[in-house]
Design a protein around this motif. Structure first.
Motif, PDB file in Angstrom:
ATOM      1  N   PRO A 121       0.840  -1.300  -0.088  1.00 51.40           N
ATOM      2  CA  PRO A 121       0.108  -0.018  -0.109  1.00 51.40           C
ATOM      3  C   PRO A 121       0.773   1.369  -0.038  1.00 51.40           C
ATOM      4  CG  PRO A 121       0.057  -0.882   2.196  1.00 51.40           C
ATOM      5  CD  PRO A 121       0.825  -1.877   1.256  1.00 51.40           C
ATOM      6  N   LEU A 122       0.575   2.065  -1.090  1.00 56.26           N
ATOM      7  CA  LEU A 122       1.488   3.263  -0.974  1.00 56.26           C
ATOM      8  C   LEU A 122       1.029   4.263  -0.042  1.00 56.26           C
ATOM      9  CD1 LEU A 122       1.320   4.025  -4.867  1.00 56.26           C
ATOM     10  CD2 LEU A 122       3.001   2.703  -3.392  1.00 56.26           C
ATOM     11  N   SER A 123       0.072   4.113   0.968  1.00 54.92           N
ATOM     12  CA  SER A 123      -0.455   4.617   2.008  1.00 54.92           C
ATOM     13  C   SER A 123       0.420   4.638   3.095  1.00 54.92           C
ATOM     14  CB  SER A 123      -2.029   4.698   2.399  1.00 54.92           C
ATOM     15  OG  SER A 123      -1.921   2.990   2.753  1.00 54.92           O
ATOM     16  N   ASN A 124       1.268   3.367   2.965  1.00 58.09           N
ATOM     17  CA  ASN A 124       2.390   3.122   4.001  1.00 58.09           C
ATOM     18  C   ASN A 124       3.483   4.272   3.877  1.00 58.09           C
ATOM     19  OD1 ASN A 124       4.902   1.717   4.988  1.00 58.09           O
ATOM     20  ND2 ASN A 124       3.266   0.466   5.907  1.00 58.09           N
ATOM     21  N   ARG A 125       4.011   4.909   4.785  1.00 61.72           N
ATOM     22  CA  ARG A 125       4.934   5.744   4.744  1.00 61.72           C
ATOM     23  C   ARG A 125       6.416   5.274   4.329  1.00 61.72           C
ATOM     24  NH1 ARG A 125       3.336  10.399   5.214  1.00 61.72           N
ATOM     25  NH2 ARG A 125       1.496  11.104   6.292  1.00 61.72           N
ATOM     26  N   LEU A 126       6.719   4.024   5.096  1.00 62.74           N
ATOM     27  CA  LEU A 126       7.773   3.374   4.630  1.00 62.74           C
ATOM     28  C   LEU A 126       7.918   3.046   3.215  1.00 62.74           C
ATOM     29  CD1 LEU A 126      10.358   2.260   5.695  1.00 62.74           C
ATOM     30  CD2 LEU A 126       9.386   0.240   5.970  1.00 62.74           C
ATOM     31  N   VAL A 127       7.032   2.723   2.623  1.00 63.84           N
ATOM     32  CA  VAL A 127       6.847   2.302   1.316  1.00 63.84           C
ATOM     33  C   VAL A 127       6.884   3.320   0.368  1.00 63.84           C
ATOM     34  CG1 VAL A 127       5.461   1.109  -0.630  1.00 63.84           C
ATOM     35  CG2 VAL A 127       5.367   0.067   1.714  1.00 63.84           C
ATOM     36  N   MET A 128       6.066   4.417   0.602  1.00 63.28           N
ATOM     37  CA  MET A 128       6.167   5.656   0.115  1.00 63.28           C
ATOM     38  C   MET A 128       7.795   6.388  -0.111  1.00 63.28           C
ATOM     39  SD  MET A 128       3.777   9.141   0.390  1.00 63.28           S
ATOM     40  CE  MET A 128       4.675   9.604   1.956  1.00 63.28           C
ATOM     41  N   TRP A 129       8.298   6.415   1.238  1.00 62.54           N
ATOM     42  CA  TRP A 129       9.610   7.036   1.249  1.00 62.54           C
ATOM     43  C   TRP A 129      10.604   6.187   0.417  1.00 62.54           C
ATOM     44  CZ3 TRP A 129      11.248  11.701   2.660  1.00 62.54           C
ATOM     45  CH2 TRP A 129      10.367  12.329   3.419  1.00 62.54           C
ATOM     46  N   MET A 130      10.373   4.724   0.441  1.00 64.03           N
ATOM     47  CA  MET A 130      11.300   3.826  -0.458  1.00 64.03           C
ATOM     48  C   MET A 130      11.111   4.201  -1.778  1.00 64.03           C
ATOM     49  SD  MET A 130      11.210   0.182   1.686  1.00 64.03           S
ATOM     50  CE  MET A 130      11.922  -0.456   0.213  1.00 64.03           C
ATOM     51  N   LEU A 131       9.703   4.358  -2.402  1.00 64.02           N
ATOM     52  CA  LEU A 131       9.869   4.695  -3.602  1.00 64.02           C
ATOM     53  C   LEU A 131      10.164   6.116  -4.403  1.00 64.02           C
ATOM     54  CD1 LEU A 131       5.843   3.457  -4.075  1.00 64.02           C
ATOM     55  CD2 LEU A 131       7.880   2.630  -4.855  1.00 64.02           C
ATOM     56  N   MET A 132       9.933   6.992  -3.289  1.00 65.00           N
ATOM     57  CA  MET A 132      10.714   8.360  -3.823  1.00 65.00           C
ATOM     58  C   MET A 132      12.001   8.343  -3.653  1.00 65.00           C
ATOM     59  SD  MET A 132       8.221  10.632  -1.104  1.00 65.00           S
ATOM     60  CE  MET A 132       9.175  12.112  -1.466  1.00 65.00           C
ATOM     61  N   ILE A 133      12.559   7.645  -2.835  1.00 64.87           N
ATOM     62  CA  ILE A 133      14.276   7.494  -2.922  1.00 64.87           C
ATOM     63  C   ILE A 133      14.620   6.961  -4.109  1.00 64.87           C
ATOM     64  CG2 ILE A 133      16.457   6.478  -1.714  1.00 64.87           C
ATOM     65  CD1 ILE A 133      14.824   6.967   0.986  1.00 64.87           C
ATOM     66  N   TYR A 134      14.083   5.590  -4.337  1.00 68.99           N
ATOM     67  CA  TYR A 134      14.284   4.791  -5.605  1.00 68.99           C
ATOM     68  C   TYR A 134      14.242   5.617  -6.682  1.00 68.99           C
ATOM     69  CZ  TYR A 134      15.555   0.474  -2.833  1.00 68.99           C
ATOM     70  OH  TYR A 134      16.197  -0.286  -2.130  1.00 68.99           O
ATOM     71  N   MET A 135      12.992   6.392  -7.169  1.00 67.20           N
ATOM     72  CA  MET A 135      12.861   6.962  -8.073  1.00 67.20           C
ATOM     73  C   MET A 135      13.893   8.115  -8.523  1.00 67.20           C
ATOM     74  SD  MET A 135      10.914   7.268 -10.714  1.00 67.20           S
ATOM     75  CE  MET A 135       9.403   6.052 -10.551  1.00 67.20           C
ATOM     76  N   CYS A 136      14.262   8.861  -7.316  1.00 73.48           N
ATOM     77  CA  CYS A 136      15.031   9.744  -7.515  1.00 73.48           C
ATOM     78  C   CYS A 136      16.549   9.504  -7.785  1.00 73.48           C
ATOM     79  CB  CYS A 136      15.223  10.599  -6.058  1.00 73.48           C
ATOM     80  SG  CYS A 136      13.886  11.655  -5.518  1.00 73.48           S
ATOM     81  N   ILE A 137      16.884   8.336  -7.295  1.00 73.77           N
ATOM     82  CA  ILE A 137      18.008   7.510  -7.500  1.00 73.77           C
ATOM     83  C   ILE A 137      17.990   7.035  -9.230  1.00 73.77           C
ATOM     84  CG2 ILE A 137      19.490   5.535  -7.460  1.00 73.77           C
ATOM     85  CD1 ILE A 137      18.742   5.411  -4.458  1.00 73.77           C
ATOM     86  N   SER A 138      16.890   6.637  -9.628  1.00 78.15           N
ATOM     87  CA  SER A 138      16.704   6.135 -10.856  1.00 78.15           C
ATOM     88  C   SER A 138      16.966   7.354 -11.813  1.00 78.15           C
ATOM     89  CB  SER A 138      15.257   5.378 -11.310  1.00 78.15           C
ATOM     90  OG  SER A 138      15.219   5.026 -12.523  1.00 78.15           O
ATOM     91  N   VAL A 139      16.157   8.619 -11.610  1.00 84.25           N
ATOM     92  CA  VAL A 139      16.117   9.635 -12.520  1.00 84.25           C
ATOM     93  C   VAL A 139      17.331  10.316 -12.599  1.00 84.25           C
ATOM     94  CG1 VAL A 139      15.169  12.033 -12.619  1.00 84.25           C
ATOM     95  CG2 VAL A 139      13.658   9.937 -12.187  1.00 84.25           C
TER      96      VAL A 139
END
Length: 204
Positions: A121-139
């Motif tokens: 669930p993207l409402s989970n803060r840990l998952v959301m922060w992980m996605l943001m970090i990985y997306m920033c790394i990827s970009v």
């Protein structure tokens, strides 16, 4: 009198808490709605990174080559290997950095895809922060790979160093801005927790 002040303060804190919590929940719902978009963007970046890695700038040797065919002295360039990888020491270094950035970008994008298809669930803060970090790394790895590829392919042009310099300044500034926004969001989260603590203290 004291009871009225206490009730008034509790009402104000409760009002602020409701408004901020509503906004926070809206952000969570927005992230859930963006699941498909995140999947699409991650897939595109992963595809780009994969294609660039197997089709590097400058192409690959079409057949085993020696010095007379353009390969560096005392080296046999194998068919299917990158042309730039057998260039000068600077070209080799740039190529190694380029491949490293592509690999990191590819891995980060696949990690995002894996997290999304597993149904976290993207409402989970840990998952959301992980996605943001990985997306920033990827970009940002994609950004770095692009800059290095431009430098490798167009290294003879005088305009290239200036372009790369401004390009780096732009993305560095954007990175600082994103870090500032994330820091403010973290403060926002702490402020909500502080209001919850105040509500508990006032209601006692």
């Amino acid at each position: 009198m004291e009871e009225q002040k206490k009730n008034k303060m509790e009402g104000r804190i409760s009002s602020w808490h409701r408004k901020l919590t509503r906004y926070q929940n809206y952000q969570s719902d927005w992230m859930e709605q963006m699941r498909g978009t995140l999947m699409l963007v991650s897939t595109v970046i992963a595809t780009m990174s994969f294609q660039v890695a197997i089709n590097p700038p400058g192409g690959v040797w079409q057949s085993d080559s020696n010095t007379r065919m353009g390969c560096v002295p005392n080296t046999t360039c194998k068919a299917g290997t990158s042309v730039i990888a057998f260039g000068s020491s600077d070209q080799k270094l740039n190529y190694e950095i380029f491949i490293t950035l592509c690999t990191i970008s590819f891995s980060a994008s696949l990690t995002i895809i894996l997290l999304l298809i597993c149904g976290f669930p993207l409402s989970n803060r840990l998952v959301m922060w992980m996605l943001m970090i990985y997306m920033c790394i990827s970009v940002y790895c994609t950004v770095g790979a692009y800059a290095i590829s431009i430098g490798m392919v167009l290294n003879k042009l005088d305009l290239v160093p200036l372009f790369i310099r401004y390009y780096a300044v732009y993305w560095a500034g954007l990175f600082v801005l994103l870090c500032l926004i994330l820091f403010l969001r973290f403060l926002f989260y702490l402020f909500i927790k502080f209001l919850e603590l105040c509500l508990k203290c006032v209601s006692k």
